[in-house]
Write a protein that holds these residues in place. Sequence first.
Motif, PDB file in Angstrom:
ATOM      1  N   GLN A   1      -2.800  32.114  14.517  1.00 22.54           N
ATOM      2  CA  GLN A   1      -1.591  32.497  15.221  1.00 22.54           C
ATOM      3  C   GLN A   1      -1.319  33.860  15.042  1.00 22.54           C
ATOM      4  O   GLN A   1      -0.761  34.542  14.120  1.00 22.54           O
ATOM      5  N   ASP A   2      -1.365  34.481  15.998  1.00 25.39           N
ATOM      6  CA  ASP A   2      -1.081  36.045  15.800  1.00 25.39           C
ATOM      7  C   ASP A   2      -1.182  36.785  14.537  1.00 25.39           C
ATOM      8  O   ASP A   2      -0.625  37.426  13.940  1.00 25.39           O
ATOM      9  N   VAL A   3      -2.703  36.807  14.468  1.00 24.60           N
ATOM     10  CA  VAL A   3      -3.208  37.467  13.345  1.00 24.60           C
ATOM     11  C   VAL A   3      -4.160  38.929  13.568  1.00 24.60           C
ATOM     12  O   VAL A   3      -4.475  38.882  14.570  1.00 24.60           O
ATOM     13  N   PRO A   4      -4.220  39.566  12.759  1.00 28.76           N
ATOM     14  CA  PRO A   4      -5.217  40.967  12.990  1.00 28.76           C
ATOM     15  C   PRO A   4      -6.459  40.186  13.429  1.00 28.76           C
ATOM     16  O   PRO A   4      -7.251  39.169  12.739  1.00 28.76           O
ATOM     17  N   LEU A   5      -7.055  40.646  14.529  1.00 29.06           N
ATOM     18  CA  LEU A   5      -8.330  40.305  14.806  1.00 29.06           C
ATOM     19  C   LEU A   5      -9.481  40.312  13.805  1.00 29.06           C
ATOM     20  O   LEU A   5     -10.318  39.523  13.784  1.00 29.06           O
TER      21      LEU A   5
ATOM     22  N   ALA B   1     -17.736  46.672  15.741  1.00 26.83           N
ATOM     23  CA  ALA B   1     -17.020  47.919  15.482  1.00 26.83           C
ATOM     24  C   ALA B   1     -15.758  48.060  15.116  1.00 26.83           C
ATOM     25  O   ALA B   1     -14.839  47.319  15.735  1.00 26.83           O
ATOM     26  N   GLN B   2     -15.380  48.275  13.843  1.00 26.84           N
ATOM     27  CA  GLN B   2     -13.924  48.282  13.160  1.00 26.84           C
ATOM     28  C   GLN B   2     -13.084  49.054  14.116  1.00 26.84           C
ATOM     29  O   GLN B   2     -11.706  48.626  14.364  1.00 26.84           O
ATOM     30  N   ARG B   3     -13.494  50.142  14.668  1.00 28.70           N
ATOM     31  CA  ARG B   3     -12.465  50.851  15.329  1.00 28.70           C
ATOM     32  C   ARG B   3     -11.903  50.014  16.495  1.00 28.70           C
ATOM     33  O   ARG B   3     -10.903  50.441  17.437  1.00 28.70           O
TER      34      ARG B   3
ATOM     35  N   ALA C   1      -9.869  47.173  15.355  1.00 34.77           N
ATOM     36  CA  ALA C   1      -8.802  47.443  14.366  1.00 34.77           C
ATOM     37  C   ALA C   1      -7.296  47.307  14.644  1.00 34.77           C
ATOM     38  O   ALA C   1      -6.266  46.909  13.856  1.00 34.77           O
ATOM     39  N   ARG C   2      -6.928  47.489  15.972  1.00 37.77           N
ATOM     40  CA  ARG C   2      -5.266  47.141  16.359  1.00 37.77           C
ATOM     41  C   ARG C   2      -5.077  46.010  17.177  1.00 37.77           C
ATOM     42  O   ARG C   2      -4.087  45.712  17.849  1.00 37.77           O
ATOM     43  N   GLN C   3      -6.286  45.201  17.185  1.00 37.47           N
ATOM     44  CA  GLN C   3      -6.128  44.059  18.152  1.00 37.47           C
ATOM     45  C   GLN C   3      -5.801  42.938  17.371  1.00 37.47           C
ATOM     46  O   GLN C   3      -5.990  43.002  15.919  1.00 37.47           O
ATOM     47  N   ARG C   4      -4.904  41.870  17.992  1.00 30.50           N
ATOM     48  CA  ARG C   4      -4.222  40.681  17.355  1.00 30.50           C
ATOM     49  C   ARG C   4      -5.127  39.453  18.005  1.00 30.50           C
ATOM     50  O   ARG C   4      -5.517  39.528  19.063  1.00 30.50           O
ATOM     51  N   SER C   5      -5.069  38.298  17.318  1.00 28.47           N
ATOM     52  CA  SER C   5      -5.629  37.075  17.818  1.00 28.47           C
ATOM     53  C   SER C   5      -4.745  35.914  17.712  1.00 28.47           C
ATOM     54  O   SER C   5      -4.219  35.764  16.578  1.00 28.47           O
ATOM     55  N   THR C   6      -4.900  35.067  18.805  1.00 27.30           N
ATOM     56  CA  THR C   6      -4.112  33.841  18.556  1.00 27.30           C
ATOM     57  C   THR C   6      -5.516  32.692  19.142  1.00 27.30           C
ATOM     58  O   THR C   6      -5.858  33.130  20.253  1.00 27.30           O
ATOM     59  N   CYS C   7      -5.934  31.815  18.328  1.00 24.37           N
ATOM     60  CA  CYS C   7      -6.742  30.994  18.647  1.00 24.37           C
ATOM     61  C   CYS C   7      -6.689  29.641  18.118  1.00 24.37           C
ATOM     62  O   CYS C   7      -6.535  29.466  16.909  1.00 24.37           O
ATOM     63  N   ARG C   8      -6.949  28.401  18.463  1.00 26.93           N
ATOM     64  CA  ARG C   8      -6.909  27.170  17.966  1.00 26.93           C
ATOM     65  C   ARG C   8      -8.361  26.317  18.635  1.00 26.93           C
ATOM     66  O   ARG C   8      -8.601  26.292  19.851  1.00 26.93           O
TER      67      ARG C   8
END
Length: 61
Positions: free
Chosen positions: A22-26, A44-46, A49-56
């Motif tokens: 839930q809303d963690v760094p990708l 690619a880390q770049r 790097a600034r993306q977030r993810s929510t997944c179940r």
Amino acid sequence: MLALFGASGAWAQSAPVEIDVQDVPLVEALRRLEAQTGIRLIYAQRVVARQRSTCRYHGDR
């Protein structure tokens, strides 16, 4: 770009996978996915790097 690499025979084996982020760094979400499935992800880390993810997800790999 994302690449998937698995161990030989990994796709033939059925193992339960449960991912709940839930809303963690990708990057963290991808590392959890690698740990639970044994699939090596290359990205690619770049790009993530600034993306977030929510997944179940709950199922077999």
